[in-house]
Design a protein around this motif. Structure first.
Motif, PDB file in Angstrom:
ATOM      1  N   LEU A  20     -13.939  -1.246   4.268  1.00 52.48           N
ATOM      2  CA  LEU A  20     -14.764  -1.591   5.192  1.00 52.48           C
ATOM      3  C   LEU A  20     -13.999  -2.055   6.530  1.00 52.48           C
ATOM      4  O   LEU A  20     -13.170  -2.659   6.626  1.00 52.48           O
ATOM      5  N   GLU A  21     -14.395  -1.327   7.706  1.00 59.05           N
ATOM      6  CA  GLU A  21     -13.804  -1.903   8.938  1.00 59.05           C
ATOM      7  C   GLU A  21     -15.027  -2.478   9.960  1.00 59.05           C
ATOM      8  O   GLU A  21     -16.164  -2.402   9.507  1.00 59.05           O
ATOM      9  N   ALA A  22     -14.608  -3.773  10.256  1.00 62.37           N
ATOM     10  CA  ALA A  22     -15.608  -4.514  11.188  1.00 62.37           C
ATOM     11  C   ALA A  22     -14.852  -4.851  12.516  1.00 62.37           C
ATOM     12  O   ALA A  22     -13.673  -4.685  12.966  1.00 62.37           O
ATOM     13  N   VAL A  23     -15.751  -5.153  13.397  1.00 66.62           N
ATOM     14  CA  VAL A  23     -15.421  -5.907  14.624  1.00 66.62           C
ATOM     15  C   VAL A  23     -16.102  -7.213  15.020  1.00 66.62           C
ATOM     16  O   VAL A  23     -17.431  -7.360  14.725  1.00 66.62           O
ATOM     17  N   LEU A  24     -15.425  -8.285  15.515  1.00 69.50           N
ATOM     18  CA  LEU A  24     -15.964  -9.535  15.598  1.00 69.50           C
ATOM     19  C   LEU A  24     -16.393  -9.429  17.450  1.00 69.50           C
ATOM     20  O   LEU A  24     -15.579  -9.221  18.000  1.00 69.50           O
ATOM     21  N   ARG A  25     -17.412  -9.688  17.782  1.00 67.21           N
ATOM     22  CA  ARG A  25     -17.843  -9.962  19.063  1.00 67.21           C
ATOM     23  C   ARG A  25     -17.935 -11.428  19.442  1.00 67.21           C
ATOM     24  O   ARG A  25     -18.394 -12.286  18.724  1.00 67.21           O
ATOM     25  N   PHE A  26     -17.343 -11.749  20.669  1.00 66.92           N
ATOM     26  CA  PHE A  26     -17.324 -13.106  21.122  1.00 66.92           C
ATOM     27  C   PHE A  26     -17.980 -13.276  22.318  1.00 66.92           C
ATOM     28  O   PHE A  26     -18.531 -12.344  23.231  1.00 66.92           O
ATOM     29  N   SER A  27     -18.588 -14.774  22.274  1.00 66.23           N
ATOM     30  CA  SER A  27     -19.294 -15.221  23.529  1.00 66.23           C
ATOM     31  C   SER A  27     -18.701 -16.615  23.738  1.00 66.23           C
ATOM     32  O   SER A  27     -18.437 -17.365  23.152  1.00 66.23           O
ATOM     33  N   GLN A  28     -18.701 -16.768  25.418  1.00 64.07           N
ATOM     34  CA  GLN A  28     -18.204 -18.083  25.625  1.00 64.07           C
ATOM     35  C   GLN A  28     -19.294 -19.092  25.685  1.00 64.07           C
ATOM     36  O   GLN A  28     -20.512 -18.923  25.705  1.00 64.07           O
ATOM     37  N   ALA A  29     -18.838 -20.431  24.992  1.00 64.34           N
ATOM     38  CA  ALA A  29     -19.824 -21.594  24.839  1.00 64.34           C
ATOM     39  C   ALA A  29     -19.095 -22.788  25.584  1.00 64.34           C
ATOM     40  O   ALA A  29     -18.157 -23.183  24.866  1.00 64.34           O
ATOM     41  N   GLY A  30     -19.621 -22.903  26.809  1.00 65.09           N
ATOM     42  CA  GLY A  30     -18.761 -24.227  27.603  1.00 65.09           C
ATOM     43  C   GLY A  30     -17.348 -23.841  27.901  1.00 65.09           C
ATOM     44  O   GLY A  30     -17.223 -22.899  28.295  1.00 65.09           O
ATOM     45  N   ASP A  31     -16.514 -24.576  27.249  1.00 65.45           N
ATOM     46  CA  ASP A  31     -15.197 -24.243  27.516  1.00 65.45           C
ATOM     47  C   ASP A  31     -14.487 -23.848  26.432  1.00 65.45           C
ATOM     48  O   ASP A  31     -13.362 -23.406  26.239  1.00 65.45           O
ATOM     49  N   GLY A  32     -15.410 -23.220  25.328  1.00 64.85           N
ATOM     50  CA  GLY A  32     -14.570 -22.425  24.142  1.00 64.85           C
ATOM     51  C   GLY A  32     -15.329 -21.452  24.004  1.00 64.85           C
ATOM     52  O   GLY A  32     -16.231 -20.988  24.657  1.00 64.85           O
ATOM     53  N   TRP A  33     -15.141 -20.743  22.354  1.00 66.68           N
ATOM     54  CA  TRP A  33     -15.663 -19.597  22.197  1.00 66.68           C
ATOM     55  C   TRP A  33     -16.413 -19.671  21.039  1.00 66.68           C
ATOM     56  O   TRP A  33     -16.033 -20.612  19.941  1.00 66.68           O
ATOM     57  N   GLN A  34     -17.297 -18.549  20.817  1.00 67.86           N
ATOM     58  CA  GLN A  34     -18.048 -18.575  19.262  1.00 67.86           C
ATOM     59  C   GLN A  34     -18.146 -17.011  19.151  1.00 67.86           C
ATOM     60  O   GLN A  34     -18.099 -16.230  19.979  1.00 67.86           O
ATOM     61  N   ILE A  35     -18.331 -16.657  17.882  1.00 66.55           N
ATOM     62  CA  ILE A  35     -18.506 -15.272  17.403  1.00 66.55           C
ATOM     63  C   ILE A  35     -20.256 -15.336  17.643  1.00 66.55           C
ATOM     64  O   ILE A  35     -20.874 -15.928  17.039  1.00 66.55           O
ATOM     65  N   GLN A  36     -20.422 -14.087  18.404  1.00 61.72           N
ATOM     66  CA  GLN A  36     -21.707 -13.599  18.750  1.00 61.72           C
ATOM     67  C   GLN A  36     -22.103 -12.761  17.760  1.00 61.72           C
ATOM     68  O   GLN A  36     -23.304 -12.389  17.712  1.00 61.72           O
ATOM     69  N   GLY A  37     -21.335 -11.837  17.250  1.00 66.08           N
ATOM     70  CA  GLY A  37     -21.800 -10.560  16.445  1.00 66.08           C
ATOM     71  C   GLY A  37     -20.783 -10.228  15.679  1.00 66.08           C
ATOM     72  O   GLY A  37     -19.563 -10.334  15.801  1.00 66.08           O
ATOM     73  N   PHE A  38     -21.306  -9.541  14.600  1.00 62.72           N
ATOM     74  CA  PHE A  38     -20.358  -8.797  13.568  1.00 62.72           C
ATOM     75  C   PHE A  38     -20.759  -7.452  13.208  1.00 62.72           C
ATOM     76  O   PHE A  38     -21.760  -7.205  12.613  1.00 62.72           O
ATOM     77  N   GLU A  39     -20.171  -6.524  13.739  1.00 60.49           N
ATOM     78  CA  GLU A  39     -20.302  -5.240  13.710  1.00 60.49           C
ATOM     79  C   GLU A  39     -19.575  -4.525  12.545  1.00 60.49           C
ATOM     80  O   GLU A  39     -18.058  -4.512  12.653  1.00 60.49           O
TER      81      GLU A  39
END
Length: 361
Positions: A326-345
């Motif tokens: 399986l191949e996958a891609v993590l999508r990120f979004s900014q949360a304040g001064d940090g980052w979080q994972i927003q999606g997993f494709e």
């Protein structure tokens, strides 16, 4: 005329008193002064500069924050118009204080590589709770796959076969037999039958509904594939499960939870999104696979169209088929001064995609 002089004298006295009152500050006028105190946390420059500044009351003062090298603007503390904008303003309707806050700049690629490493570590520790904690609080849907991977299969195989099946069916009941467990598909198929009967196979609405039905079937196939136990028989096992569930002489049916996951999975903007509850289940299925390693792309996170992402490869043991991973891609979004994972494709490599094309449900 002489009797009016005291009145005139009193009037002149009143004018003088009022003038003196204004000069001595006995009342507030539009020329009142108020003080703006400007402070800073971190390193950068400000306009107006750090210190105390006097302005006429109700003046709107423009504020501007410029970070120093290796620093970045974070926010303003105080009664400003926009706290998160480096350039904003403040209305001086009284004495005010503002503070510009700068934080040390972090290289985004480095930060996201670190977040990816946390994800990989949680996956390798087989800790679904730790994995999900890395995702944004508004994370509603989990893994998703783009439809264009299967366009050829849908257009050249699934839609023509579906229309042929309608042609060969003896009745609407015959056409709908066995799919009642999937309310969404049953409703689409019923509309397709009626449109076909009224307009024929080539009508645009018939073609649209046939494609919608095919997409629904493909969704079922994907969810069942991802929900299966690693020891099951792949797509062939899925096909057998569907046949058994549709067999009136067989009491076995698909679990209600899986049917709910299928119904709640949606095609949105050409992409299939699955509920986060099913994503958690999928993680546990991945954890059961033996000798699975997760390898982030050596190129690191990339920004495409304003969205940061990081590619991963889920690789099986050395004796497995090299294409069957399986191949996958993590999508990120900014949360304040940090980052979080927003999606997993997730994406199917050719070996897995061939399984769907060779043995459609």
């Amino acid at each position: 005329m002489g009797k009016r002089k005291p009145v005139l004298g009193l009037s002149l006295l009143l004018v003088v008193v009022l003038s003196l009152t204004g000069c001595l500050g006995g009342g507030k006028t539009s020329g009142d002064k108020v003080t703006l105190t400007v402070a800073i946390t971190g390193e950068g420059s400000l306009v107006p500069k750090v210190g105390k500044h006097e302005y006429s009351k109700d003046t709107v003062v423009d504020l501007k924050a410029e970070p120093a090298d290796n620093w970045q603007f974070s926010h303003w503390d105080g009664d400003v118009a926009e706290t998160n904008a480096a350039e904003t303003s403040i209305k001086m309707d009284g004495d005010k204080s503002v503070r510009a806050v700068f934080v040390e700049a972090v290289d985004v690629s480095t930060a996201l590589s670190s977040l990816t490493a946390e994800f990989v570590a949680a996956m390798e520790a087989k800790d679904a709770e730790a994995v999900l904690e890395l995702f944004a609080s508004d994370f509603e849907f989990g893994a998703f796959v783009e439809k264009d991977l299967f366009d050829e299969l849908i257009d050249n195989q699934m839609v023509p076969e579906l229309l042929d099946f309608i042609e060969d069916a003896d009745s609407k009941e015959d056409f709908l037999y066995g799919i009642e467990m999937f309310p969404g598909l049953a409703e689409l198929a019923s509309e397709l039958w009626d449109a076909y009967a009224a307009e024929g196979a080539d009508h645009p609405e018939v073609q649209r509904l046939a494609r919608e039905c095919s997409l629904y079937v493909l969704k079922i196939e994907m969810i069942l594939y991802l929900a299966q136990d690693p020891g099951d028989e792949g797509v062939g096992g899925i096909q057998a499960a569907l046949s058994a569930a549709a067999d009136e002489d067989n009491d076995d049916e698909l679990p209600e939870q899986i049917i709910e996951w299928i119904e709640n999975s949606v095609w949105r903007d050409e992409t299939l999104f699955i509920p986060v509850e099913f994503f958690a289940h999928f993680l546990n299925m991945v954890f059961m696979a033996p000798d699975l390693t997760i390898v982030p792309a050596e190129s690191g996170p990339e920004q495409i169209g304003g969205v940061w992402s990081h590619a991963l490869a889920f690789q099986p043991s050395e004796d497995a088929e090299p294409e069957a991973y399986l191949e996958a891609v993590l999508r990120f979004s900014q949360a304040g001064d940090g980052w979080q994972i927003q999606g997993f494709e997730f994406d199917f490599t050719p070996g897995l995609q061939d399984m769907f094309e060779d043995e459609p449900v």
